[in-house]
Design a protein around this motif. Structure first.
Motif, PDB file in Angstrom:
ATOM      1  N   GLU A 263      75.328   9.099  27.263  1.00 53.46           N
ATOM      2  CA  GLU A 263      75.753  10.007  28.154  1.00 53.46           C
ATOM      3  C   GLU A 263      76.091   9.354  29.652  1.00 53.46           C
ATOM      4  O   GLU A 263      76.939   9.337  30.393  1.00 53.46           O
ATOM      5  CB  GLU A 263      75.157  11.228  28.096  1.00 53.46           C
ATOM      6  N   LEU A 264      75.023   8.754  30.020  1.00 52.27           N
ATOM      7  CA  LEU A 264      74.773   8.187  31.457  1.00 52.27           C
ATOM      8  C   LEU A 264      75.624   7.023  31.232  1.00 52.27           C
ATOM      9  O   LEU A 264      76.194   6.651  32.377  1.00 52.27           O
ATOM     10  CB  LEU A 264      73.310   7.909  31.687  1.00 52.27           C
TER      11      LEU A 264
ATOM     12  N   GLU B 207      76.650  21.128  35.831  1.00 57.51           N
ATOM     13  CA  GLU B 207      76.057  20.383  34.612  1.00 57.51           C
ATOM     14  C   GLU B 207      76.396  18.924  34.985  1.00 57.51           C
ATOM     15  O   GLU B 207      75.542  17.995  34.870  1.00 57.51           O
ATOM     16  CB  GLU B 207      76.398  20.863  33.290  1.00 57.51           C
TER      17      GLU B 207
ATOM     18  N   ARG C 176      73.943  15.699  35.871  1.00 61.99           N
ATOM     19  CA  ARG C 176      73.923  14.507  35.188  1.00 61.99           C
ATOM     20  C   ARG C 176      74.059  13.384  36.079  1.00 61.99           C
ATOM     21  O   ARG C 176      73.547  12.323  36.092  1.00 61.99           O
ATOM     22  CB  ARG C 176      75.092  14.637  34.105  1.00 61.99           C
TER      23      ARG C 176
ATOM     24  N   GLU D  85      70.913  12.166  37.467  1.00 60.17           N
ATOM     25  CA  GLU D  85      70.181  11.472  36.553  1.00 60.17           C
ATOM     26  C   GLU D  85      70.395  10.022  36.500  1.00 60.17           C
ATOM     27  O   GLU D  85      69.677   9.353  35.875  1.00 60.17           O
ATOM     28  CB  GLU D  85      70.347  12.148  34.945  1.00 60.17           C
TER      29      GLU D  85
END
Lengths: 195, 72
Positions: free
Chosen positions: A123-124, B4, B8, B11
């Motif tokens: 995802e990242l 969201e 992300r 992160e």
């Protein structure tokens, strides 16, 4: 070790006051506090590690040069990001790397060292890739607000935008990133949920 | 979805900073900080002092000339 303890207790304002007096230790403390974030921002903004290193060096030299003239009310973090960003655009113009910023060119692929956590998290990786595909104009606003968690006021100041223009740019960049992620999502076409 | 997305983004991991680059950059910045200070501080004072001296010399020259004329 004593230096590390001091990092916890000195505010940016205190460190700035000491820096204005030419205190080298204050410079070291400011560096240890902000260097990693500034470098990450410049790496993602430029998409090129070598360029990011040059911009990073330029940013810290400018801080040392301008130290005595900095206003006590300066937000050090925003100041560093502004200088780094301006250096990037200045260098981009010089190297003619940015071919019409408004036309949203395909940015160069990020040349980042893959981190263990990053490679394990698809995802990242997808997010990083989508971010790199955005135009510089869209990318910088998302980097400041999303990645660096900067307040809208500070980010607008770094980008030298009025609040309404800033909000518009942020909203547009966010929509474009979401669209790129949707395109890049292997489950998207099938209509399934991601992982 | 939008919130969201921002969560992300937050992160994303930091980009590794080469310790050698870090050491080099900090060292240059420290040198610049110390190099800039001493001459920059003095330059303004020297400039002010030079202006004062020039004014004094002009005044003295004028006085000498004035009293010279009276004496004659």
């Amino acid at each position: 070790m004593r230096v590390l303890v001091h990092v916890e207790h000195s505010s940016d304002d205190e460190l700035l006051a000491r820096l204005k007096r030419g205190d080298r230790h204050a410079l070291g403390l400011i560096y240890s506090r902000h260097a990693a974030r500034v470098f990450a921002f410049l790496s993602r903004l430029s998409g090129d590690r070598q360029i990011a290193e040059d911009l990073f060096q330029e940013t810290w030299l400018k801080l040392a040069q301008a130290a005595s003239e900095l206003s006590s009310a300066s937000d050090l973090r925003a100041w560093l990001f502004t200088v780094g960003r301006n250096a990037f655009f200045s260098q981009a113009r010089k190297l003619a790397r940015v071919s019409a910023l408004d036309a949203e060119p395909e940015p160069p692929a990020l040349d980042l060292e893959p981190d263990a956590a990053l490679s394990s998290n698809r995802e990242l990786v997808r997010l990083e890739r989508a971010l790199a595909r955005l135009s510089v104009i869209d990318r910088e606003v998302l980097l400041l607000v999303g990645v660096e968690a900067m307040s809208h006021e500070d980010a607008a100041r770094v980008l030298m935008l009025e609040p309404p223009a800033f909000r518009k740019r942020l909203s547009r960049a966010r929509a474009r990133l979401a669209a790129l992620l949707a395109e890049d999502n292997p489950n998207h076409a099938a209509g399934g949920s991601s992982e | 979805m939008k919130d969201e997305l921002f969560a992300r983004l937050g992160e994303l991991p930091p980009v590794p900073l080469d310790p050698e680059l870090s050491r080099r950059v900090l060292q240059r910045a420290e040198l610049e900080l110390t190099r800039k200070r001493s001459p920059a501080c003095g330059r303004r004072e020297v400039s002010l002092l030079a202006t004062v001296l020039v004014v004094c010399v002009v005044q003295v020259a004028w006085l000498v000339s004035f009293f010279g004329q009276i004496h004659r």
